[in-house]
Design an enzyme around this catalytic site. Structure first.
Site, PDB file in Angstrom:
ATOM      1  N   HIS A  27       0.837  -1.203   0.000  1.00  0.00           N
ATOM      2  CA  HIS A  27       0.000   0.000   0.000  1.00  0.00           C
ATOM      3  C   HIS A  27       0.876   1.259   0.000  1.00  0.00           C
ATOM      4  O   HIS A  27       0.715   2.143  -0.843  1.00  0.00           O
ATOM      5  CB  HIS A  27      -0.897  -0.037   1.243  1.00  0.00           C
ATOM      6  CG  HIS A  27      -1.797   1.135   1.395  1.00  0.00           C
ATOM      7  ND1 HIS A  27      -3.113   1.101   1.009  1.00  0.00           N
ATOM      8  CD2 HIS A  27      -1.584   2.369   1.907  1.00  0.00           C
ATOM      9  CE1 HIS A  27      -3.671   2.269   1.282  1.00  0.00           C
ATOM     10  NE2 HIS A  27      -2.763   3.056   1.828  1.00  0.00           N
ATOM     11  N   GLU A  28       1.801   1.329   0.940  1.00  0.00           N
ATOM     12  CA  GLU A  28       2.643   2.525   1.060  1.00  0.00           C
ATOM     13  C   GLU A  28       3.601   2.663  -0.121  1.00  0.00           C
ATOM     14  O   GLU A  28       3.829   3.775  -0.616  1.00  0.00           O
ATOM     15  CB  GLU A  28       3.404   2.508   2.387  1.00  0.00           C
ATOM     16  CG  GLU A  28       2.518   2.632   3.616  1.00  0.00           C
ATOM     17  CD  GLU A  28       1.668   3.892   3.651  1.00  0.00           C
ATOM     18  OE1 GLU A  28       2.095   4.941   3.117  1.00  0.00           O
ATOM     19  OE2 GLU A  28       0.555   3.828   4.206  1.00  0.00           O
ATOM     20  N   HIS A  39       1.820   4.256  -3.048  1.00  0.00           N
ATOM     21  CA  HIS A  39       1.723   5.719  -2.939  1.00  0.00           C
ATOM     22  C   HIS A  39       3.024   6.366  -3.421  1.00  0.00           C
ATOM     23  O   HIS A  39       3.000   7.302  -4.223  1.00  0.00           O
ATOM     24  CB  HIS A  39       1.499   6.149  -1.483  1.00  0.00           C
ATOM     25  CG  HIS A  39       0.144   5.902  -0.943  1.00  0.00           C
ATOM     26  ND1 HIS A  39      -1.014   6.264  -1.596  1.00  0.00           N
ATOM     27  CD2 HIS A  39      -0.245   5.356   0.247  1.00  0.00           C
ATOM     28  CE1 HIS A  39      -2.059   5.928  -0.851  1.00  0.00           C
ATOM     29  NE2 HIS A  39      -1.613   5.374   0.274  1.00  0.00           N
TER      30      HIS A  39
END
Length: 190
Positions: A4-5, A8
């Site tokens: 997820h990170e 980004h």
């Protein structure tokens, strides 16, 4: 959380922001993304967080568009991971794999990834959904919402603690799993 990170950071990098890369955050290594307080809260309170990937929208040609796609990247990565886990799950079933550990692991990855993706799309600061929603607001309203983010953080914590979100979130997770399962089964039937 690492996927997820990293998503980004990668999308922000594609829009011209080198911040995540310079800080070594374009990695799937989970240790690069651990927020130790968030991990402890996860262990003791069943709610935690990762260390947010730093992004600087000043590098983007169009900061609002860049922030929308950067914010969407994390949840999209969660949904892709969940779909891959479900796809492999049904591939194992079709191949006759009877390992309950493998099937349980794939199922858990799918459920957690979908839940995390949906949860992060809620339009409540500091979640990704708020960044997406706020990017569509005129600048004066955007600034008003972001300045009130401390109040929204308290509302956010109260919503989590009260359990009000549990039912709707579980329904959305279940419906998403059904959709992904239908697609995966259809592909395996080809």
């Amino acid at each position: 959380m690492g996927i997820h990170e990293s998503a980004h950071g990668l999308v922000s990098y594609w829009f011209g922001d080198p911040t995540a890369k310079e800080e070594g955050r374009l990695t799937l290594n989970p240790f690069a993304h651990i927020d130790w307080a968030g991990l402890l809260c996860l262990l003791f309170f069943r709610f935690g967080w990762a260390k947010p990937v730093p992004v600087d929208p000043r590098y983007y040609k169009d900061p609002k568009t860049g922030m929308i796609w950067t914010a969407f990247a994390g949840p999209i990565a969660n949904f892709l991971l969940a779909f891959v886990a479900i796809f492999i799950y049904y591939g194992c079933v079709k191949a006759g794999v009877e390992s309950s550990f493998i099937l349980s692991l794939l199922g858990s990855i799918a459920i957690l990834s979908i839940g995390f993706g949906i949860f992060n799309l809620l339009p409540i600061p500091p979640l990704d959904g708020s960044k997406i929603l706020f990017a569509f607001l005129p600048l004066d309203k955007y600034l008003r919402f972001t300045q009130g983010s401390n109040v929204m953080m308290i509302v956010f914590i109260l919503l989590i603690a009260s359990g009000i979100l549990d039912g709707p979130l579980m329904t959305m997770v279940s419906n998403t799993i059904d959709i992904f399962s239908s697609v995966a089964i259809s592909i395996w039937k080809l």
